[in-house]
Design an enzyme around this catalytic site. Structure first.
Site, mmCIF file in Angstrom:
data_model
loop_
_atom_site.group_PDB
_atom_site.id
_atom_site.type_symbol
_atom_site.label_atom_id
_atom_site.label_comp_id
_atom_site.label_asym_id
_atom_site.label_seq_id
_atom_site.Cartn_x
_atom_site.Cartn_y
_atom_site.Cartn_z
ATOM 1 N N ARG A 161 1.145 -0.765 -0.319
ATOM 2 C CA ARG A 161 -0.196 -0.156 0.352
ATOM 3 C C ARG A 161 0.736 1.221 0.323
ATOM 4 N NH1 ARG A 161 -5.143 1.288 4.256
ATOM 5 N NH2 ARG A 161 -3.284 1.418 5.409
ATOM 6 N N ASP A 442 -3.820 3.623 14.770
ATOM 7 C CA ASP A 442 -3.320 3.686 13.386
ATOM 8 C C ASP A 442 -3.415 4.840 13.191
ATOM 9 O OD1 ASP A 442 -5.071 3.522 12.203
ATOM 10 O OD2 ASP A 442 -4.207 2.004 10.239
#
Length: 539
Positions: A161, A442
């Site tokens: 990603r 996160d």
């Protein structure tokens, strides 16, 4: 080394021979010169969409692409080698130990994350590229504190990603303009590894984050075609799974798949960023105030509608509908608490597989068995494309239904302040994901806490426990009270001071900033030795 390309960090010297080679930088420059103008136009278009939403124009399915949604004849590419069965995917940052542990976890794939799970120090970004380069070639093994870290014979399939379109890479400029973080991450990984991956029986696979319009998917598709031609690979070699993690993208799922159809490997329910985007894009709508973060579950009306539509859309086009991440992680030293947490994980995965998802995400190797057992029991084949979900009828109003059961509590407010502070300070210290209160936090989860606090202050929300109105001064008091308690090896005092000032300023703004990572990137760039003139994101 390359005309027009400058590296503004001494960290580059360590990776220059390995990753920042002359040929690789020529590729980065070629992508930048070809596509940067388009990227900037698309980012400007996001601002125009937000202005319409602020003016009260509701989101809807685009009229100009109705023919794409109505056409039953088109489908996406067949699954690429190694992506036929994706029932459990593990995600995490790209540090060396994490890469080995994730590839060895027993999951089907590993999403190596340069985005929400990584703090984009230049060292992290370059070392991550080195680690993936070495892992692909089975030369990543090392020893630490007497323990051997070694890849198993059949590791998980690698998916990468890159950063989102909104993020710059200020430590690299081309023709005196910072390059896109997306292009930088993609270019280095693809250039160095695509042919090696194919030789090993798989391919260059990507997760594509935070898109808000089908034209942003078209940009990725154009980049894929350019990149494949550049190094001499057939079109369709690259595959990309798109994270549907913004509210506007939920209204354009079929269009996004259509733009990427020759390179598509599906869509993913990026649940935490989706909640963040739901609040942010509806910032001018006081009817969209959400309760405590813990109460915004996958059963919430707008979340349930988005999941059902995503599964229906993917299976209509014969491509994977991937589930998301439950926030719970194993709890050491408290068997009862761990049992409760793992029961939540099991229930989450059961909901996903029975809804029709073709796979799910986990954040910790010890959760693999729970997720794998659930999917093995309920998904007998490699996927559930045959589960068409023709019963699903999702209207625009369903995707906007913010009637979530829950309350705004003192505990929820305190939790938001603590998470926003601790995560942002850890991020400034080079850590992109941290365990906090038995949850894995996160950038996406921290963003929810930030915009919720802004939303509560903006609309004078009341705390149910006391009836007290949430004000900027209340947030100030909580910041001052909680910040000293959050210091740890990952959360340094000087970084807490920075983010404390940042959070106090955020809740006083007319509108919340688009991304805390963009706001705080300048601090990382300064620490890397990047001159101020290249830091578009400095506060």
């Amino acid at each position: 080394m390359v005309a027009g390309v400058q590296i503004h960090s001494k960290e580059a010297e360590k990776a220059q021979a390995h990753i920042l080679t002359e040929d690789a930088l020529k590729f980065v420059a070629a992508l930048h010169r070809t596509f940067e103008t388009t990227r900037q136009h698309l980012l400007t278009a996001r601002e125009a969409v937000q202005q319409r939403l602020d003016a009260g124009v509701p989101l809807d399915f685009p009229a100009e692409t109705a023919h794409i949604r109505a056409d039953p004849s088109w489908q996406c590419a067949a699954p690429a080698p190694g992506l036929e069965d994706r029932r459990v995917e593990i995600t995490g940052p790209t540090d060396r130990k994490m890469v080995i542990n994730a590839l060895n976890s027993g999951t089907k794939t590993f999403m190596a994350d340069f985005e929400d799970a990584s703090s984009p120090t230049f060292a992290n970004m370059l070392n991550g590229q080195v680690n993936l380069f070495d892992a692909i070639r089975r030369q990543i093994d090392f020893e630490q504190n007497g323990k051997q870290y070694k890849l198993v014979d059949k590791p998980a399939v690698l998916i990468v990603r890159p950063r989102g379109w909104h993020l710059d890479e200020p430590r690299v400029t081309v023709d005196n303009v910072p390059v896109s973080g997306s292009i930088f991450d993609f270019a280095l990984y693809f250039f160095h590894n695509a042919k090696e991956l194919i030789a090993r029986g798989v391919g260059p696979y990507f997760y594509l984050p935070k898109m808000e319009h089908y034209l942003e998917a078209r940009l990725w598709n154009d980049i894929f075609n350019f990149a494949q031609s550049y190094i001499g690979l057939p079109r369709g070699t690259i595959r990309g799974t798109v994270l549907i993690e913004t509210l506007p993208a939920a209204f354009q799922m079929e269009e996004i798949l259509f733009e990427l159809r020759d390179h598509s490997s599906g869509l993913n329910c990026g649940r935490w960023d989706y909640i963040f985007s739901f609040i942010k894009r509806r910032r001018a709508d006081k009817t969209a105030i959400l309760p405590d973060r813990k109460d915004v579950t996958m059963e919430s009306p707008f979340m349930d509608a988005y999941v059902r539509l995503l599964i229906q859309t993917c299976h209509k086009r014969k491509v994977a509908a991937m589930g998301g991440m439950s926030a719970q992680i194993p709890i050491k030293g408290d068997p009862k608490a761990n049992e409760i947490a793992m029961a939540k994980v099991r229930a989450d995965k059961l909901r996903e597989v029975t809804n029709g998802h073709d796979g799910t995400w986990i954040a910790h190797p010890l959760i693999n068995k729970i997720a794998m057992d659930v999917f093995n029991e309920y998904m007998l084949g490699p996927n559930q494309y045959h589960v068409r979900r023709e019963d699903v009828k999702v209207a625009a109003a369903d995707l906007l239904n913010s009637k979530v059961t829950g309350k705004i509590t003192a505990e929820g407010i305190r939790g938001n302040v603590a998470t926003a502070l601790a995560y942002s300070a850890a991020w400034l210290g080079g850590n992109g994901c941290i365990p906090l209160h038995n949850l894995m936090e996160d950038a996406a989860t921290a963003e929810i806490t930030r915009v919720q606090l802004w939303q509560y202050v903006r609309y004078g929300s009341r705390i149910v426990d006391s009836g007290e109105v949430v004000t900027a001064e209340l947030v100030d008091r909580l910041v001052d009270e909680l910040a000293p308690t959050l210091k740890s090896p990952l959360v340094k005092e000087q970084n807490l001071d920075i983010v404390a000032r940042y959070l106090k300023k955020q809740v006083r703004q007319e509108w919340p900033s688009e991304f805390l990572t963009s706001d705080l990137m300048g601090y990382l760039a300064v620490a890397d030795g990047c001159p101020p003139q290249w830091q578009r994101s400095v506060l």
